[in-house]
Enzyme design. Structure first.
Site, PDB file in Angstrom:
ATOM      1  N   HIS A 222       0.875  -1.168   0.000  1.00  0.00           N
ATOM      2  CA  HIS A 222       0.000   0.000   0.000  1.00  0.00           C
ATOM      3  C   HIS A 222       0.913   1.219   0.000  1.00  0.00           C
ATOM      4  CE1 HIS A 222      -2.361   3.137   1.800  1.00  0.00           C
ATOM      5  NE2 HIS A 222      -1.801   2.977   2.977  1.00  0.00           N
ATOM      6  N   TYR A 253      -6.108   8.989   2.371  1.00  0.00           N
ATOM      7  CA  TYR A 253      -6.139   9.469   3.753  1.00  0.00           C
ATOM      8  C   TYR A 253      -4.905  10.307   4.025  1.00  0.00           C
ATOM      9  CZ  TYR A 253      -2.901   5.668   4.988  1.00  0.00           C
ATOM     10  OH  TYR A 253      -1.822   4.831   5.056  1.00  0.00           O
ATOM     11  N   ASP A 538     -26.984 -21.202  18.774  1.00  0.00           N
ATOM     12  CA  ASP A 538     -28.248 -21.899  19.015  1.00  0.00           C
ATOM     13  C   ASP A 538     -28.394 -22.942  17.927  1.00  0.00           C
ATOM     14  OD1 ASP A 538     -28.841 -20.111  16.929  1.00  0.00           O
ATOM     15  OD2 ASP A 538     -30.919 -19.844  17.573  1.00  0.00           O
TER      16      ASP A 538
HETATM   17  P1  FAD Z   1       3.956  -6.625  12.454  1.00  0.00           P
HETATM   18  O1  FAD Z   1       4.156  -5.285  12.947  1.00  0.00           O
HETATM   19  O2  FAD Z   1       4.349  -6.897  11.034  1.00  0.00           O
HETATM   20  O3  FAD Z   1       4.739  -7.597  13.403  1.00  0.00           O
HETATM   21  C1  FAD Z   1       4.995  -8.933  13.101  1.00  0.00           C
HETATM   22  C2  FAD Z   1       6.368  -9.253  13.606  1.00  0.00           C
HETATM   23  O4  FAD Z   1       6.583 -10.644  13.499  1.00  0.00           O
HETATM   24  C3  FAD Z   1       7.443  -8.580  12.792  1.00  0.00           C
HETATM   25  O5  FAD Z   1       8.151  -7.701  13.606  1.00  0.00           O
HETATM   26  C4  FAD Z   1       8.273  -9.721  12.271  1.00  0.00           C
HETATM   27  O6  FAD Z   1       9.638  -9.438  12.218  1.00  0.00           O
HETATM   28  C5  FAD Z   1       7.955 -10.828  13.241  1.00  0.00           C
HETATM   29  N1  FAD Z   1       8.123 -12.152  12.670  1.00  0.00           N
HETATM   30  C6  FAD Z   1       7.548 -12.638  11.549  1.00  0.00           C
HETATM   31  N2  FAD Z   1       7.950 -13.886  11.317  1.00  0.00           N
HETATM   32  C7  FAD Z   1       8.787 -14.220  12.315  1.00  0.00           C
HETATM   33  C8  FAD Z   1       9.524 -15.378  12.622  1.00  0.00           C
HETATM   34  N3  FAD Z   1       9.480 -16.457  11.855  1.00  0.00           N
HETATM   35  N4  FAD Z   1      10.291 -15.379  13.727  1.00  0.00           N
HETATM   36  C9  FAD Z   1      10.361 -14.285  14.534  1.00  0.00           C
HETATM   37  N5  FAD Z   1       9.678 -13.150  14.280  1.00  0.00           N
HETATM   38  C10 FAD Z   1       8.902 -13.118  13.182  1.00  0.00           C
HETATM   39  N6  FAD Z   1      -2.991   0.311  10.416  1.00  0.00           N
HETATM   40  C11 FAD Z   1      -3.717   1.219  11.069  1.00  0.00           C
HETATM   41  O7  FAD Z   1      -4.456   0.867  11.988  1.00  0.00           O
HETATM   42  N7  FAD Z   1      -3.706   2.528  10.735  1.00  0.00           N
HETATM   43  C12 FAD Z   1      -2.928   2.974   9.711  1.00  0.00           C
HETATM   44  O8  FAD Z   1      -2.902   4.154   9.423  1.00  0.00           O
HETATM   45  C13 FAD Z   1      -2.161   2.043   8.995  1.00  0.00           C
HETATM   46  N8  FAD Z   1      -1.439   2.443   7.949  1.00  0.00           N
HETATM   47  C14 FAD Z   1      -0.626   1.577   7.327  1.00  0.00           C
HETATM   48  C15 FAD Z   1       0.171   2.036   6.310  1.00  0.00           C
HETATM   49  C16 FAD Z   1       1.047   1.203   5.656  1.00  0.00           C
HETATM   50  C17 FAD Z   1       1.919   1.727   4.582  1.00  0.00           C
HETATM   51  C18 FAD Z   1       1.055  -0.164   6.030  1.00  0.00           C
HETATM   52  C19 FAD Z   1       1.960  -1.102   5.361  1.00  0.00           C
HETATM   53  C20 FAD Z   1       0.240  -0.633   7.033  1.00  0.00           C
HETATM   54  C21 FAD Z   1      -0.621   0.225   7.676  1.00  0.00           C
HETATM   55  N9  FAD Z   1      -1.466  -0.224   8.691  1.00  0.00           N
HETATM   56  C22 FAD Z   1      -2.208   0.701   9.382  1.00  0.00           C
HETATM   57  C23 FAD Z   1      -1.567  -1.629   9.060  1.00  0.00           C
HETATM   58  C24 FAD Z   1      -0.728  -1.924  10.287  1.00  0.00           C
HETATM   59  O9  FAD Z   1       0.526  -1.401  10.137  1.00  0.00           O
HETATM   60  C25 FAD Z   1      -0.622  -3.413  10.540  1.00  0.00           C
HETATM   61  O10 FAD Z   1      -1.849  -4.020  10.366  1.00  0.00           O
HETATM   62  C26 FAD Z   1      -0.092  -3.712  11.940  1.00  0.00           C
HETATM   63  O11 FAD Z   1       1.059  -2.977  12.189  1.00  0.00           O
HETATM   64  C27 FAD Z   1       0.194  -5.180  12.106  1.00  0.00           C
HETATM   65  O12 FAD Z   1       0.798  -5.413  13.348  1.00  0.00           O
HETATM   66  P2  FAD Z   1       1.363  -6.844  13.688  1.00  0.00           P
HETATM   67  O13 FAD Z   1       1.909  -6.795  15.046  1.00  0.00           O
HETATM   68  O14 FAD Z   1       0.317  -7.848  13.404  1.00  0.00           O
HETATM   69  O15 FAD Z   1       2.454  -7.132  12.580  1.00  0.00           O
HETATM   70  N1  THG Z   2     -33.053 -25.197  11.272  1.00  0.00           N
HETATM   71  C1  THG Z   2     -32.274 -26.148  11.796  1.00  0.00           C
HETATM   72  N2  THG Z   2     -31.232 -25.862  12.549  1.00  0.00           N
HETATM   73  C2  THG Z   2     -30.896 -24.572  12.798  1.00  0.00           C
HETATM   74  C3  THG Z   2     -31.691 -23.538  12.283  1.00  0.00           C
HETATM   75  C4  THG Z   2     -32.799 -23.885  11.484  1.00  0.00           C
HETATM   76  N3  THG Z   2     -29.813 -24.283  13.536  1.00  0.00           N
HETATM   77  C5  THG Z   2     -29.314 -22.955  13.579  1.00  0.00           C
HETATM   78  C6  THG Z   2     -30.429 -21.957  13.634  1.00  0.00           C
HETATM   79  N4  THG Z   2     -31.380 -22.226  12.573  1.00  0.00           N
HETATM   80  C7  THG Z   2     -31.122 -22.097  14.958  1.00  0.00           C
HETATM   81  N5  THG Z   2     -32.207 -21.200  15.116  1.00  0.00           N
HETATM   82  C8  THG Z   2     -33.495 -21.592  15.372  1.00  0.00           C
HETATM   83  C9  THG Z   2     -34.342 -20.673  15.941  1.00  0.00           C
HETATM   84  C10 THG Z   2     -35.637 -21.075  16.301  1.00  0.00           C
HETATM   85  C11 THG Z   2     -36.051 -22.363  16.069  1.00  0.00           C
HETATM   86  C12 THG Z   2     -35.216 -23.247  15.438  1.00  0.00           C
HETATM   87  C13 THG Z   2     -33.921 -22.863  15.093  1.00  0.00           C
HETATM   88  C14 THG Z   2     -37.380 -22.820  16.544  1.00  0.00           C
HETATM   89  N6  THG Z   2     -37.753 -22.410  17.755  1.00  0.00           N
HETATM   90  C15 THG Z   2     -38.948 -22.869  18.416  1.00  0.00           C
HETATM   91  C16 THG Z   2     -39.582 -21.674  19.121  1.00  0.00           C
HETATM   92  O1  THG Z   2     -38.859 -20.886  19.700  1.00  0.00           O
HETATM   93  O2  THG Z   2     -40.793 -21.562  19.081  1.00  0.00           O
HETATM   94  C17 THG Z   2     -38.568 -23.898  19.431  1.00  0.00           C
HETATM   95  C18 THG Z   2     -39.734 -24.499  20.082  1.00  0.00           C
HETATM   96  C19 THG Z   2     -39.347 -25.571  21.038  1.00  0.00           C
HETATM   97  O3  THG Z   2     -38.236 -25.579  21.571  1.00  0.00           O
HETATM   98  O4  THG Z   2     -40.206 -26.423  21.266  1.00  0.00           O
HETATM   99  O5  THG Z   2     -38.038 -23.586  15.888  1.00  0.00           O
HETATM  100  O6  THG Z   2     -33.519 -23.020  10.955  1.00  0.00           O
HETATM  101  N7  THG Z   2     -32.557 -27.424  11.532  1.00  0.00           N
END
Ligand code: FAD
Ligand code: THG
Length: 807
Positions: A222, A253, A538
């Site tokens: 980037h 930005y 659920d």
């Molecule tokens: P890193 O800082 O990359 O740390 C990972 C570390 O792991 C590194 O230091 C590396 O050396 C170490 N490592 C990797 N492999 C090994 C290994 N095998 N053994 C030992 N050490 C290892 N984010 C924002 O929120 N705001 C911004 O404005 C923003 N701007 C950005 C601008 C640019 C140009 C870029 C590139 C990024 C920007 N980001 C921004 C994103 C942000 O920088 C990253 O998402 C964030 O810094 C990631 O942090 P991290 O700790 O996960 O990774």
């Molecule tokens: N069908 C099946 N599994 C599921 C869902 C589904 N799992 C994930 C998600 N959807 C679960 N959500 C619900 C929400 C409500 C009900 C079933 C799954 C439901 N509720 C009755 C009630 O509240 O009136 C239970 C009545 C009772 O317990 O007797 O039917 O869509 N297979």
């Protein structure tokens, strides 16, 4: 106390070491291949711009916690966060509207935000152009993270509590025995460990490969440039005072750094890099996470910048970089213990913006077994198989880069690769003019153009431009038609597992809140709880045999969770892709199904929440008498090979019963009328069953995970509740995630909202404080700039007596 190794001393690794040692987990070794405290990862060159507003409540909370924490950290004489505020500016009416929507998202997450006038924006940032500006979103608590300084402060603090940091040490392999991590090998020898947490950022895929784990992470470059000092900024003496700026309309930005400006640009083509190809420090020009600047990709950046900051016109660039950071297939980070290897945890693809919040959740997860915030969106085990393929990761990562500032509707599906997965009904759905959105990679019809003729019959309220995207009045017509006769819904995307083998019953009794000691042929709706009685899912448990259960779950996370904990004799198998499901719902569903089978389907023979194996025509099926849309009917399951025959059999027989195919739009509207919650949308692990109105799904007594905590809840002293709001004006449409206000103050947020076509009211389920949850309480919902009056209503609105389901 477990021996923990953290790989990587970027902002994520350093925050995690701090959070773990704060909780008394002090046997921590942070291993870093670079040199402290600027080891050369993405953190080492991030401009640190923090905008907290996010479409995900969890991500917004992570950002809030990050701001809070960095602001509390002192380095030399200053904090590690410069609270200069942020402005997102709009130069088109569409963007201005979007800013109002974003203000709503911020308020929903408890972040102070407001849309301000161009003049007010100019007062806060005098370099901004006046004439093109239509308005700005102002978030006073946003600002700039001083990430490298924060790493040092947090690192030193962790060291003072007993942690070790070892730099210039590269992890080269992960050791394991019997599916459990035992340590890491490094360029400085072997280190034993009970837990290894990979915080390796863009190198995440490389660490993943050491344990055979594919990570849905794509490193991309980037472009970021710093200008020479600008005369317009000559009066500023500190690091930054002006708010950080975003101009999403031009993919730009900006932040101030003393007397110069940083310009960040997302307008260039995606510049993908493979984790394996990232150069080591000794070969990299500046640092490993920077690749050579490509001036051809910078074209357009300054022209677009000058449009909003005219003083950049004659300003030269002093520093330029192509900096690497991670994109994922769904824009969420990877967090948690990987189901493929016990003790192997991941916290990657995390922005600086979210780093401290993510680290806190990770530490809670490791220490307590569950984080306080809901992390289902970020769970490392959430992916479908296709999302972990190299081509998919590359394509989705690149596309997500391109779209990073795009104006995306919440229902907008990915454009490519499509179609990716199709159910066996796809051909028929196309013939019926299905309007397809995407779910878990599957094509899924939202409505069918073939039903357009029904619209004259069943009218829907009209919608504004935003809410009418991915919407059709056909949806309402489908609802009404199904409630009158019968509809066919494709429910294949609902995830299904088999749990089989001796001990299955006992295992499921421990894992779920259900009363499962019922005869084969019975179905139970119940919950998975964590140790704090927060809801993990659920589910519906269908007992097919003595040791044979078929369960409808919500996510891959559920499946991996059950797999992890199942004893050796119990087999948990995902059968989603090998099977298909149709919902046959509506008052005429039984008559239709009965016409196709010789088995007795009468209420006495196959009652509500009962299960039966039978044939519909030639097709072997399992009929499950439940319905998420609240009508008489069945979920019908068969193997994938019979899909087309099943559809055609029902379609043919359905003619005389007025059968229509109905889409997901109708499904969602109907389930909300019936008050059925959708996990992940209406509720999550932050909520307990009482608050969500689901305590009926919890069995008396104990013996299940979470029982102690559940039984200790004082039902009369809940803080908040999920309520059913009725908008006073049925023409007022909201879509979900809007803030709920009481006397103009934000008090909660909407989860799901649809028009209830049967009851003729606009419904919005919402979390509100318990004190405001009584029926009749007047609240309002802010949709863009409008505050729509709404009242807490009866829950559910449709058929509370269950007469239709049980008939
Ligand atoms: P890193 O800082 O990359 O740390 C990972 C570390 O792991 C590194 O230091 C590396 O050396 C170490 N490592 C990797 N492999 C090994 C290994 N095998 N053994 C030992 N050490 C290892 N984010 C924002 O929120 N705001 C911004 O404005 C923003 N701007 C950005 C601008 C640019 C140009 C870029 C590139 C990024 C920007 N980001 C921004 C994103 C942000 O920088 C990253 O998402 C964030 O810094 C990631 O942090 P991290 O700790 O996960 O990774
Ligand atoms: N069908 C099946 N599994 C599921 C869902 C589904 N799992 C994930 C998600 N959807 C679960 N959500 C619900 C929400 C409500 C009900 C079933 C799954 C439901 N509720 C009755 C009630 O509240 O009136 C239970 C009545 C009772 O317990 O007797 O039917 O869509 N297979």
């Amino acid at each position: 106390m477990p021996k923990i190794i953290i790989i990587g001393a970027g902002i994520v690794g350093c925050s995690l070491a701090d959070e773990l040692t704060e909780r008394g987990y002090c046997d921590i070794t942070v291993i870093e291949k670079g040199k402290l405290w600027k080891p050369g990862g993405s953190t080492s060159h991030a401009p640190g711009v923090v905008f907290q507003t996010n479409g995900s409540r969890t991500m917004a909370q992570f950002a809030r916690q990050t701001v809070e924490k960095l602001y509390s950290l002192q380095h030399s004489d200053d904090t590690c966060f410069l609270k200069v505020g942020s402005l997102e500016i709009a130069t088109t009416p569409e963007r201005l509207a979007e800013l109002h929507r974003r203000a709503g998202l911020a308020l929903s997450a408890g972040i102070n935000a407001q849309v301000i006038s161009p003049d007010e924006a100019l007062k806060l940032h005098p370099l901004l152009v006046r004439d093109k500006l239509l308005g700005a979103l102002y978030v006073p608590d946003d600002g700039i993270a001083r990430a490298v300084l924060a790493d040092e402060v947090m690192g030193e603090r962790a060291i003072s509590r007993g942690a070790r940091y070892i730099d210039s040490c590269e992890v080269t392999a992960i050791d394991q025995v019997d599916g459990h991590v035992t340590g890491v090998q490094t360029t400085q020898g072997t280190f034993p460990a009970d837990i290894v947490v990979s915080c390796a950022g863009i190198w995440g895929p490389k660490i993943g490969a050491m344990v055979g784990m594919s990570k849905a992470i794509q490193p991309l470059a980037h472009q970021l440039c710093y200008t020479v000092p600008m005369p317009e900024l000559a009066s500023y003496k500190t690091e930054a005072e002006l708010p950080v700026l975003r101009h999403q309309g031009s993919d730009l930005y900006f932040r101030q750094r003393g007397q110069s400006l940083a310009v960040g640009w997302y307008g260039h083509r995606p510049l993908a890099v493979k984790a394996q190809d990232i150069l080591p420090a000794e070969l990299a020009e500046v640092m490993p996470s920077q690749v050579p600047f490509t001036p051809e990709d910078w074209k357009g950046a300054m022209e677009r910048s000058i449009e909003v900051i005219p003083s950049l016109k004659d300003t030269d660039i002093a520093e330029s970089m192509n900096g690497l950071f991670s994109f994922t297939v769904d824009n969420f980070p990877l967090m948690g213990e990987w189901s493929g290897l016990k003790g192997f945890w991941v916290a990657e693809a995390v922005w600086v913006t979210h780093a401290c919040g993510v680290a806190r959740a990770m530490a809670e997860w490791i220490v307590n077994g569950h984080p306080t915030l809901a992390v289902h969106e970020c769970d490392v085990n959430r992916f479908d198989a296709h999302q972990l393929g190299a081509q998919h990761i590359e394509e989705r990562g690149a596309q997500n880069f391109v779209e990073v500032y795009d104006l995306l509707h919440p229902l907008q599906p990915m454009e490519s690769p499509r179609p990716l997965r199709t159910t066996g009904f796809y051909q028929r759905q196309q013939e019926l003019g299905g309007f397809f959105l995407e779910a878990a990679g599957y094509e899924r019809p939202q409505w069918y153009e073939a039903n357009a003729g029904l619209v004259d019959h069943f009218k829907s309220p009209s919608r504004d431009e935003w809410s009418s995207k991915f919407w059709s009045p056909i949806i309402g017509a489908e609802v009404c038609s199904v409630r009158e006769s019968v509809g066919l819904f494709d429910i294949t995307t609902l995830k299904r597992i088999e749990v089989t083998g001796k001990g299955s019953l006992e295992f499921l009794e421990q894992m779920t809140t259900g009363n499962l000691r019922k005869k084969p042929g019975s179905i139970t709706y119940c919950l998975l709880l964590n140790d704090k009685a927060g809801m993990l899912s659920d589910i519906t448990v269908m007992r097919r045999g003595e040791h044979d259960f078929f369960i409808g779950v919500n996510s891959n996370t559920d499946i991996n969770y059950l797999k992890q904990l199942a004893p050796d004799t119990v087999h948990v198998r995902d059968v989603t892709a090998g099977t298909v499901g149709l919902g046959l719902f509506g008052p005429k569903a039984r008559a239709l199904a009965q016409s196709l089978t010789r088995d007795d389907l009468s209420n006495g023979a196959l009652g509500y929440f009962k299960l039966k194996s039978t044939y519909l025509g030639h097709v072997p099926v399992m009929l499950a008498r439940l319905s998420y849309v609240g009508e008489l009917g069945y979920e019908i399951y068969t193997t994938a090979d019979f899909a087309l025959k099943l559809w055609d059999t029902l379609w043919q027989a359905g003619k005389e019963f007025g059968l229509i195919a109905a889409g997901r739009g109708a499904f969602n509207s109907m389930r909300l009328e019936k008050g059925y919650r959708s996990y992940g949308t209406d509720m999550n692990s932050e909520h307990n069953p009482h608050e969500a109105g689901l305590s009926f799904a919890v069995r008396k007594g104990g013996g299940y995970k979470g029982a102690e905590a559940f039984n200790a809840i004082d039902k009369d002293a809940l803080n908040r509740r999920l309520v059913c709001l009725i908008l006073e004006n049925p023409q007022h449409v909201v879509l979900g995630k809007e803030p709920v206000l009481h006397h103009g103050k934000p008090v909660g947020y909407v989860t799901s909202a649809y028009f209830g076509h049967t009851i003729g009211k606009q419904l919005a389920y919402a979390w509100v404080p318990a004190a405001l949850s009584n029926q009749g309480t007047s609240l309002s919902i802010r949709y863009f700039q409008n505050d729509y009056p709404a009242t807490v209503g009866e829950d559910p609105q449709y058929d509370p007596q269950m007469t239709r389901l049980k008939s």
